[in-house]
Enzyme design. Structure first.
Site, PDB file in Angstrom:
ATOM      1  N   HIS A  34      15.271  -7.650  13.977  1.00 20.42           N
ATOM      2  CA  HIS A  34      13.925  -6.600  15.128  1.00 20.42           C
ATOM      3  C   HIS A  34      14.595  -6.805  16.080  1.00 20.42           C
ATOM      4  O   HIS A  34      14.185  -5.993  17.510  1.00 20.42           O
ATOM      5  CB  HIS A  34      12.493  -6.567  14.317  1.00 20.42           C
ATOM      6  N   GLY A  68       6.117 -10.694   6.864  1.00 21.32           N
ATOM      7  CA  GLY A  68       7.002 -11.154   9.073  1.00 21.32           C
ATOM      8  C   GLY A  68       6.625 -10.037   9.268  1.00 21.32           C
ATOM      9  O   GLY A  68       6.627  -8.508   8.795  1.00 21.32           O
ATOM     10  N   HIS A  88      16.263 -10.591   8.810  1.00 24.71           N
ATOM     11  CA  HIS A  88      15.130  -9.328   8.868  1.00 24.71           C
ATOM     12  C   HIS A  88      14.706  -8.895   9.819  1.00 24.71           C
ATOM     13  O   HIS A  88      14.690  -7.588  10.759  1.00 24.71           O
ATOM     14  CB  HIS A  88      14.262  -8.778   7.430  1.00 24.71           C
ATOM     15  N   GLU A  89      13.743  -9.972  10.185  1.00 24.61           N
ATOM     16  CA  GLU A  89      13.109  -9.843  11.460  1.00 24.61           C
ATOM     17  C   GLU A  89      13.987 -10.379  13.223  1.00 24.61           C
ATOM     18  O   GLU A  89      13.945  -9.759  13.574  1.00 24.61           O
ATOM     19  CB  GLU A  89      11.823 -11.398  11.119  1.00 24.61           C
ATOM     20  N   CYS A 106       9.750  -2.641   5.195  1.00 20.83           N
ATOM     21  CA  CYS A 106       9.528  -2.456   6.008  1.00 20.83           C
ATOM     22  C   CYS A 106       8.143  -1.899   7.034  1.00 20.83           C
ATOM     23  O   CYS A 106       7.518  -0.931   6.866  1.00 20.83           O
ATOM     24  CB  CYS A 106      10.322  -2.048   7.369  1.00 20.83           C
ATOM     25  N   LEU A 107       7.257  -2.497   7.168  1.00 14.08           N
ATOM     26  CA  LEU A 107       5.979  -2.321   7.893  1.00 14.08           C
ATOM     27  C   LEU A 107       6.250  -1.610   9.254  1.00 14.08           C
ATOM     28  O   LEU A 107       5.411   0.181   9.046  1.00 14.08           O
ATOM     29  CB  LEU A 107       5.510  -3.029   8.390  1.00 14.08           C
ATOM     30  N   GLN A 152       7.327  -4.686  17.337  1.00 19.28           N
ATOM     31  CA  GLN A 152       7.184  -3.359  16.163  1.00 19.28           C
ATOM     32  C   GLN A 152       5.313  -3.562  16.359  1.00 19.28           C
ATOM     33  O   GLN A 152       5.156  -3.160  16.004  1.00 19.28           O
ATOM     34  CB  GLN A 152       6.440  -4.172  14.711  1.00 19.28           C
TER      35      GLN A 152
HETATM   36 ZN   LIG Z   1      10.656  -4.756   9.753  1.00 13.00          ZN
END
Ligand SMILES: [Zn+2]
Length: 182
Positions: free
Chosen positions: A150, A57, A146-147, A104-105, A62
């Site tokens: 963000h 995701g 989670h997304e 998380c990226l 991000q």
């Molecule tokens: Zn994330």
């Protein structure tokens, strides 16, 4: 000439912001019609960055775009099933909670158990302007939450105790510093 190796940075690839960064803490604004041309260009690039990372995701903040937009592909059994969510909203959450490990990226190599409502109902718009509603549990439920977090400037570490959060953020900062020196 030799083809560019997989390990070399692809200049066309969108860079993913690493925490701490102002945009990661910013509440993103809804996508409006005037944004759609930009969104249509952005979404394939977000998928490319997500697959390359690799991740399941990626939210627009991000990649330093403060719009309510995220892409998801759980790639269950390595089968790609990508979808982009424009202006996603959580309509309903279950009373029961579930705990699963998240990463998380934007916080590479940092993982922790996060507790969230076990199931959610989410409404979003796709690239064609069509509305969808999805009922999710398990990994998809956690990923959706989670997304969408963000888009509100919330990271998974914000669900942890201050002690645990600071530990992960300090470790991330240390690793990023070592990476920069390497
Ligand atoms: Zn994330």
């Amino acid at each position: 000439m030799q083809a560019m190796s997989e390990t070399e940075a692809d200049p066309a690839l969108l860079p993913i912001l690493i925490a701490p960064h102002k945009t990661l803490k910013t509440k993103a604004r809804p996508v409006v019609d005037a944004d759609m041309d930009r969104v249509r260009v952005l979404v394939p690039r977000m998928f490319a960055a997500m697959y390359k990372a690799p991740g399941i995701g990626l939210a627009a903040p991000q990649v330093d775009v403060a719009l309510r937009l995220a892409v998801i592909d759980l790639q269950t059994n390595e089968v790609r099933k990508p979808f982009a969510m424009i202006n996603p909203e959580i309509l309903r959450v279950s009373e029961d909670w579930a705990t699963r490990e998240e990463g998380c990226l934007s916080l590479p190599n940092q993982y922790a158990d996060v507790s969230r409502p076990a199931a959610v109902r989410v409404r979003y718009m796709d690239l064609d302007g069509k509305r969808h509603e999805v009922e999710a549990e398990g990994l998809l439920s956690a990923c959706l939450q989670h997304e969408i977090d963000h888009l509100d400037g919330v990271l998974f570490v914000d669900h942890l105790s201050a002690l645990k959060r600071n530990m992960l953020l300090r470790r991330l900062a240390k690793e990023q510093k070592q990476k920069a020196l390497a």
